[in-house]
Design an enzyme around this catalytic site. Structure first.
Site: not given
Ligand code: AMP
Ligand code: ZN
Length: 181
Positions: A30, A93, A99
């Site tokens: 990330d 989200q 994910h």
């Protein structure tokens, strides 16, 4: 070119720091590392969220997630680890390609990572009503009967009117009573 940033990463059209991959799943860092060791695991196919995820793809993503979790723990000597997964805007989200977040955790890191919800311990009858309602739709989530749909709309309306969770649960209990009576 895809509009989805994660599809662009899968296709090699956007930069990513790849951790691992399988035929159908990809793990990469990330860009946001509140603490070191925040990895995302995705299906390579564009699947928006948990509702669109089939069991086989979900199993492949989760199998890779397990391996990534163990590797993050070992590589960074993390003291703990969270799995997080968000669906829809209300569920926070932000990227609409399914994910899993794998987040390493460290003793004393709570100023950097906040997880939590307000405690509310409803009566057993309310828990039973929730279980009954959810359980009855396990095999047929699209076929909520009229009573169920009306109840869900009332619960949703009450809650989106910014009522406290206690009030939402009270409505649920009332709906459960009227359904059984
Ligand atoms: P969520 O809020 O659960 O949808 O999480 C979306 C995550 O995607 C956030 O943690 C972002 O930091 C992360 N993210 C967004 N764009 C990228 C990117 N290009 N590469 C890696 N991570 C990203
Ligand atoms: Zn996508």
């Amino acid at each position: 070119m895809s509009e989805c940033i994660f599809c662009r990463i899968v296709n090699g059209e956007a930069a990513a720091s790849i951790v691992a991959e399988t035929a159908g799943a990809l793990a990469f860092m990330d860009i946001n590392q509140p603490v070191p060791g925040h990895v995302l695991v995705i299906p390579k196919a564009h699947i928006q969220d948990i509702y669109a995820l089939d069991a086989a793809t979900g199993a492949e993503v989760f199998a890779l997630t397990i391996e990534v979790a163990k590797a993050v723990k070992a590589a960074l000597q993390a003291d703990g680890l969270n799995l997080l997964q968000a669906n829809e805007r209300a569920g926070q989200q932000d990227v609409f390609h399914f994910h899993m977040h794998v987040m390493a955790r460290y003793t004393g890191d709570r100023d950097r990572v906040h997880l939590g919800w307000h405690p509310h311990l409803p009566a057993r009858a309310e828990l039973d009503a929730l279980a009954e309602r959810i359980g009855s739709l396990m095999d047929a989530p699209d076929r909520a009967d009229e009573m169920g749909r009306a109840g869900a709309e009332r619960i949703g309306a009450e809650f989106s009117a910014d009522r406290a969770a206690e009030e939402m649960l009270a409505v649920l209990a009332e709906v459960a009573n009227s359904a059984s009576g």
